[in-house]
Design a protein around this motif. Sequence first.
Motif, PDB file in Angstrom:
ATOM      1  N   GLY A 273      68.696  53.274  28.369  1.00  0.00           N
ATOM      2  CA  GLY A 273      69.397  53.945  29.454  1.00  0.00           C
ATOM      3  C   GLY A 273      68.506  54.386  30.583  1.00  0.00           C
ATOM      4  N   ASP A 274      67.189  54.499  30.336  1.00  0.00           N
ATOM      5  CA  ASP A 274      66.266  54.847  31.412  1.00  0.00           C
ATOM      6  C   ASP A 274      66.143  53.681  32.390  1.00  0.00           C
ATOM      7  OD1 ASP A 274      65.684  57.387  30.469  1.00  0.00           O
ATOM      8  OD2 ASP A 274      63.918  56.754  29.337  1.00  0.00           O
ATOM      9  N   THR A 275      65.985  54.005  33.677  1.00  0.00           N
ATOM     10  CA  THR A 275      65.745  53.010  34.710  1.00  0.00           C
ATOM     11  C   THR A 275      64.317  53.166  35.203  1.00  0.00           C
ATOM     12  OG1 THR A 275      68.065  53.010  35.397  1.00  0.00           O
ATOM     13  CG2 THR A 275      66.463  52.139  36.964  1.00  0.00           C
ATOM     14  N   VAL A 276      63.574  52.067  35.240  1.00  0.00           N
ATOM     15  CA  VAL A 276      62.165  52.144  35.604  1.00  0.00           C
ATOM     16  C   VAL A 276      61.895  51.422  36.917  1.00  0.00           C
ATOM     17  CG1 VAL A 276      61.319  52.433  33.247  1.00  0.00           C
ATOM     18  CG2 VAL A 276      61.621  50.135  34.144  1.00  0.00           C
ATOM     19  N   TYR A 277      60.999  52.033  37.706  1.00  0.00           N
ATOM     20  CA  TYR A 277      60.477  51.460  38.944  1.00  0.00           C
ATOM     21  C   TYR A 277      58.955  51.519  38.864  1.00  0.00           C
ATOM     22  CZ  TYR A 277      65.157  51.839  40.995  1.00  0.00           C
ATOM     23  OH  TYR A 277      66.493  51.717  41.268  1.00  0.00           O
ATOM     24  N   ALA A 278      58.302  50.887  39.830  1.00  0.00           N
ATOM     25  CA  ALA A 278      56.845  50.841  39.789  1.00  0.00           C
ATOM     26  C   ALA A 278      56.251  51.011  41.176  1.00  0.00           C
ATOM     27  CB  ALA A 278      56.371  49.517  39.180  1.00  0.00           C
ATOM     28  N   LEU A 279      55.033  51.523  41.195  1.00  0.00           N
ATOM     29  CA  LEU A 279      54.215  51.564  42.396  1.00  0.00           C
ATOM     30  C   LEU A 279      52.809  51.128  42.013  1.00  0.00           C
ATOM     31  CD1 LEU A 279      52.115  54.276  42.477  1.00  0.00           C
ATOM     32  CD2 LEU A 279      54.323  55.422  42.562  1.00  0.00           C
ATOM     33  N   THR A 280      52.089  50.594  42.979  1.00  0.00           N
ATOM     34  CA  THR A 280      50.718  50.147  42.749  1.00  0.00           C
ATOM     35  C   THR A 280      49.802  50.764  43.786  1.00  0.00           C
ATOM     36  OG1 THR A 280      51.446  48.020  41.842  1.00  0.00           O
ATOM     37  CG2 THR A 280      49.184  48.149  42.609  1.00  0.00           C
ATOM     38  N   GLU A 281      48.675  51.301  43.319  1.00  0.00           N
ATOM     39  CA  GLU A 281      47.637  51.822  44.211  1.00  0.00           C
ATOM     40  C   GLU A 281      46.396  50.940  44.096  1.00  0.00           C
ATOM     41  OE1 GLU A 281      47.086  55.828  42.882  1.00  0.00           O
ATOM     42  OE2 GLU A 281      48.863  56.573  43.945  1.00  0.00           O
ATOM     43  N   VAL A 282      45.769  50.660  45.231  1.00  0.00           N
ATOM     44  CA  VAL A 282      44.542  49.867  45.251  1.00  0.00           C
ATOM     45  C   VAL A 282      43.354  50.814  45.093  1.00  0.00           C
ATOM     46  CG1 VAL A 282      43.133  48.227  46.544  1.00  0.00           C
ATOM     47  CG2 VAL A 282      45.634  48.161  46.748  1.00  0.00           C
ATOM     48  N   LEU A 283      42.605  50.654  43.992  1.00  0.00           N
ATOM     49  CA  LEU A 283      41.481  51.544  43.682  1.00  0.00           C
ATOM     50  C   LEU A 283      40.140  50.990  44.138  1.00  0.00           C
ATOM     51  CD1 LEU A 283      42.440  52.567  40.015  1.00  0.00           C
ATOM     52  CD2 LEU A 283      43.052  53.718  42.162  1.00  0.00           C
ATOM     53  N   ASP A 284      39.992  49.669  44.113  1.00  0.00           N
ATOM     54  CA  ASP A 284      38.700  49.068  44.454  1.00  0.00           C
ATOM     55  C   ASP A 284      38.920  47.589  44.741  1.00  0.00           C
ATOM     56  OD1 ASP A 284      36.003  48.796  44.910  1.00  0.00           O
ATOM     57  OD2 ASP A 284      35.386  49.038  42.818  1.00  0.00           O
ATOM     58  N   ALA A 285      37.944  46.998  45.422  1.00  0.00           N
ATOM     59  CA  ALA A 285      37.982  45.567  45.708  1.00  0.00           C
ATOM     60  C   ALA A 285      36.580  45.011  45.538  1.00  0.00           C
ATOM     61  CB  ALA A 285      38.494  45.307  47.126  1.00  0.00           C
ATOM     62  N   VAL A 286      36.457  43.921  44.793  1.00  0.00           N
ATOM     63  CA  VAL A 286      35.170  43.278  44.538  1.00  0.00           C
ATOM     64  C   VAL A 286      35.208  41.886  45.153  1.00  0.00           C
ATOM     65  CG1 VAL A 286      33.563  42.452  42.784  1.00  0.00           C
ATOM     66  CG2 VAL A 286      34.808  44.590  42.432  1.00  0.00           C
ATOM     67  N   ALA A 287      34.235  41.601  46.016  1.00  0.00           N
ATOM     68  CA  ALA A 287      34.204  40.347  46.757  1.00  0.00           C
ATOM     69  C   ALA A 287      34.073  39.151  45.820  1.00  0.00           C
ATOM     70  CB  ALA A 287      33.057  40.360  47.759  1.00  0.00           C
ATOM     71  N   PRO A 288      34.549  37.997  46.251  1.00  0.00           N
ATOM     72  CA  PRO A 288      34.426  36.792  45.429  1.00  0.00           C
ATOM     73  C   PRO A 288      32.975  36.458  45.108  1.00  0.00           C
ATOM     74  CG  PRO A 288      35.948  36.438  47.254  1.00  0.00           C
ATOM     75  CD  PRO A 288      35.289  37.747  47.503  1.00  0.00           C
ATOM     76  N   ARG A 289      32.778  35.893  43.929  1.00  0.00           N
ATOM     77  CA  ARG A 289      31.472  35.373  43.583  1.00  0.00           C
ATOM     78  C   ARG A 289      31.159  34.188  44.477  1.00  0.00           C
ATOM     79  NH1 ARG A 289      33.555  35.411  37.332  1.00  0.00           N
ATOM     80  NH2 ARG A 289      33.624  37.689  37.104  1.00  0.00           N
ATOM     81  N   GLY A 291      30.991  31.025  46.230  1.00  0.00           N
ATOM     82  CA  GLY A 291      31.752  29.789  46.141  1.00  0.00           C
ATOM     83  C   GLY A 291      33.097  29.910  45.451  1.00  0.00           C
ATOM     84  N   SER A 292      33.461  31.098  45.008  1.00  0.00           N
ATOM     85  CA  SER A 292      34.723  31.263  44.282  1.00  0.00           C
ATOM     86  C   SER A 292      35.874  31.519  45.249  1.00  0.00           C
ATOM     87  CB  SER A 292      34.620  32.435  43.309  1.00  0.00           C
ATOM     88  OG  SER A 292      35.892  32.711  42.742  1.00  0.00           O
ATOM     89  N   PRO A 293      37.069  31.015  44.940  1.00  0.00           N
ATOM     90  CA  PRO A 293      38.242  31.317  45.768  1.00  0.00           C
ATOM     91  C   PRO A 293      38.924  32.624  45.386  1.00  0.00           C
ATOM     92  CG  PRO A 293      38.860  29.763  44.061  1.00  0.00           C
ATOM     93  CD  PRO A 293      37.384  30.023  43.889  1.00  0.00           C
ATOM     94  N   TRP A 294      38.394  33.333  44.369  1.00  0.00           N
ATOM     95  CA  TRP A 294      39.057  34.528  43.837  1.00  0.00           C
ATOM     96  C   TRP A 294      38.222  35.785  44.068  1.00  0.00           C
ATOM     97  CZ3 TRP A 294      43.906  33.747  42.254  1.00  0.00           C
ATOM     98  CH2 TRP A 294      44.278  32.474  41.784  1.00  0.00           C
ATOM     99  N   GLY A 295      38.858  36.818  44.620  1.00  0.00           N
ATOM    100  CA  GLY A 295      38.286  38.150  44.620  1.00  0.00           C
ATOM    101  C   GLY A 295      39.026  38.999  43.599  1.00  0.00           C
ATOM    102  N   ALA A 296      38.447  40.139  43.254  1.00  0.00           N
ATOM    103  CA  ALA A 296      39.075  41.011  42.253  1.00  0.00           C
ATOM    104  C   ALA A 296      39.547  42.303  42.913  1.00  0.00           C
ATOM    105  CB  ALA A 296      38.095  41.320  41.125  1.00  0.00           C
ATOM    106  N   LEU A 297      40.728  42.742  42.526  1.00  0.00           N
ATOM    107  CA  LEU A 297      41.254  44.031  42.951  1.00  0.00           C
ATOM    108  C   LEU A 297      41.400  44.931  41.729  1.00  0.00           C
ATOM    109  CD1 LEU A 297      44.147  43.007  45.388  1.00  0.00           C
ATOM    110  CD2 LEU A 297      41.840  43.762  46.002  1.00  0.00           C
ATOM    111  N   ARG A 298      40.925  46.152  41.846  1.00  0.00           N
ATOM    112  CA  ARG A 298      41.183  47.141  40.806  1.00  0.00           C
ATOM    113  C   ARG A 298      42.427  47.911  41.208  1.00  0.00           C
ATOM    114  NH1 ARG A 298      36.909  51.435  37.969  1.00  0.00           N
ATOM    115  NH2 ARG A 298      38.413  52.269  36.444  1.00  0.00           N
ATOM    116  N   LEU A 299      43.457  47.807  40.389  1.00  0.00           N
ATOM    117  CA  LEU A 299      44.767  48.345  40.722  1.00  0.00           C
ATOM    118  C   LEU A 299      45.212  49.384  39.703  1.00  0.00           C
ATOM    119  CD1 LEU A 299      46.556  44.978  41.629  1.00  0.00           C
ATOM    120  CD2 LEU A 299      45.406  46.568  43.181  1.00  0.00           C
ATOM    121  N   ARG A 300      46.024  50.300  40.177  1.00  0.00           N
ATOM    122  CA  ARG A 300      46.649  51.299  39.316  1.00  0.00           C
ATOM    123  C   ARG A 300      48.151  51.088  39.362  1.00  0.00           C
ATOM    124  NH1 ARG A 300      46.594  57.948  40.112  1.00  0.00           N
ATOM    125  NH2 ARG A 300      47.101  58.488  37.931  1.00  0.00           N
ATOM    126  N   LEU A 301      48.720  50.609  38.274  1.00  0.00           N
ATOM    127  CA  LEU A 301      50.156  50.409  38.173  1.00  0.00           C
ATOM    128  C   LEU A 301      50.770  51.635  37.516  1.00  0.00           C
ATOM    129  CD1 LEU A 301      52.695  48.522  38.309  1.00  0.00           C
ATOM    130  CD2 LEU A 301      52.056  47.754  36.003  1.00  0.00           C
TER     131      LEU A 301
END
Length: 352
Positions: A273-289, A291-301
Motif C-alpha cells: 500500500g505504500d507509494t514510493v518515489y525517488a530522488l538522486t543527488e550527485v556526490l562526486d564525479a571521477v573523470a574517465p580513465r 582512452g575510456s568512454p566512461w566516467g564515474a558518478l557517485r550518486l545518492r539514491l
Amino acid sequence: MSNPKSWQGNYFEDFALGMRFPCAVPRRVGEGDISLYIALTGDRTPAFCGPLGVVHPLFTFHLVLGQTVRQVSLNARANLGYAGMRWGAPLRLGDTLTSAVEVVGLKENSNRQTGIVYVRTVARNQRSEEVLSYWRWVMVKKRGADPTPALDNPTVPSLPDHVDPASLQEPAFEPLSAAATGAVWAWEDYEVGERVVHHDGQTINASDHMAFTRLFQNSAKVHFDELLTEGKPLVYGGVPVSYGYGAAYTGFENRGGIAGINAGSHANPVHTGDTVYALTEVLDAVAPRHGSPWGALRLRLVVVKNERPETLESFAVEVQDDRGRSRHHPSVALDLDYWEWMPTREAIERAG
C-alpha cells in the motif's frame, strides 16, 4: 524433539565468527528471468533490455542475496545495510551463479530477542570468476532468552566507507546512442550537489512485491507470512532498491549500470500500500580513465514513501530527533550511496 528435516533456519545463537558456508542453490539466468524483472520493476535501462546479453547489476545483486537467505536471514527481522559492494566480471545470459558467505561480526541487541549478524558474501560464475562481493548486516531473531557472548563482547567489523573508483569494472559494452536511450545527458552534464527528482512513483501491492521476492528464491518468512507478521509482511528491501533505480532512469538515461555500492541503509520499513518515489543527488564525479568512454558518478539514491514528488526538490533526507541527533526522515525507505557509469559526450555522439 522436532524432526531435523523440518529445519527452520539459523537463529542468532547458531552463528559463530569465522563460520563459512556455500549457499544453495546454483542459478542459471535466462531471458525469461530478465523479462519478469522488467515486468515487475519497469526498469528501462537500454543496456539490460536489448541484445547485448548482459544481466542487470541489480538482478545479480538480488539473486546473490536470495541465495544467502536460507543460511543467513531466514529468521531475519530486517535487512539493515550494505557496504563495499563491487561488481566484477559481468553476468551474462546463460551463466550460472553460486554464492558463499563468511560470518565476520556478531552483536546481540540489548533486548536479548535479536542480534546483528555481519557477513561477507562472494558470488562467482561457472568459470569461477568473481561476479559480486560485498558486506551486509542483518537483524536475526534469537532462539531463546539466554544471553550469548556477543551481548557483552560484540564483534563489529571495520567496514570500508566507500569503494575505490579505481577498482571499478567498466561496462562490458560501448555506450549507446541518444536515439537508443532517449536523452543526450553525458558525464560532463552533471554537477556535484545537483539533485534530480524522479516523478514516476509506484504503489506497492502484495502480489508484485511477493512475486519479485520469489523471483530470486528469497524465502525469508517476514516477507510472506501474514500470521508471523500480524498481517503486515515486510516488503523485501530490494524492492525499493529496484523501484527507485528504475525510476531514476529519468535524468540518467545514458547510464551504463551500477559498478559499486559504497553504503546502503534501509532506513524505514515498507509495506503493501505504500507509494514510493525517488530522488538522486550527485556526490562526486571521477573523470574517465585514459582512452575510456566512461566516467564515474557517485550518486545518492533516496527512496521515499508516501510523499508527493513535488515536495522532493527541498525534501530533508535527514532530520533531528528530540535528542538533537541526526536521523533519516520517517518517510525515507532507502538511502543508497553508489557508483554509476556515465558515458562522455564524445562517446554518445560517436555512437550515433
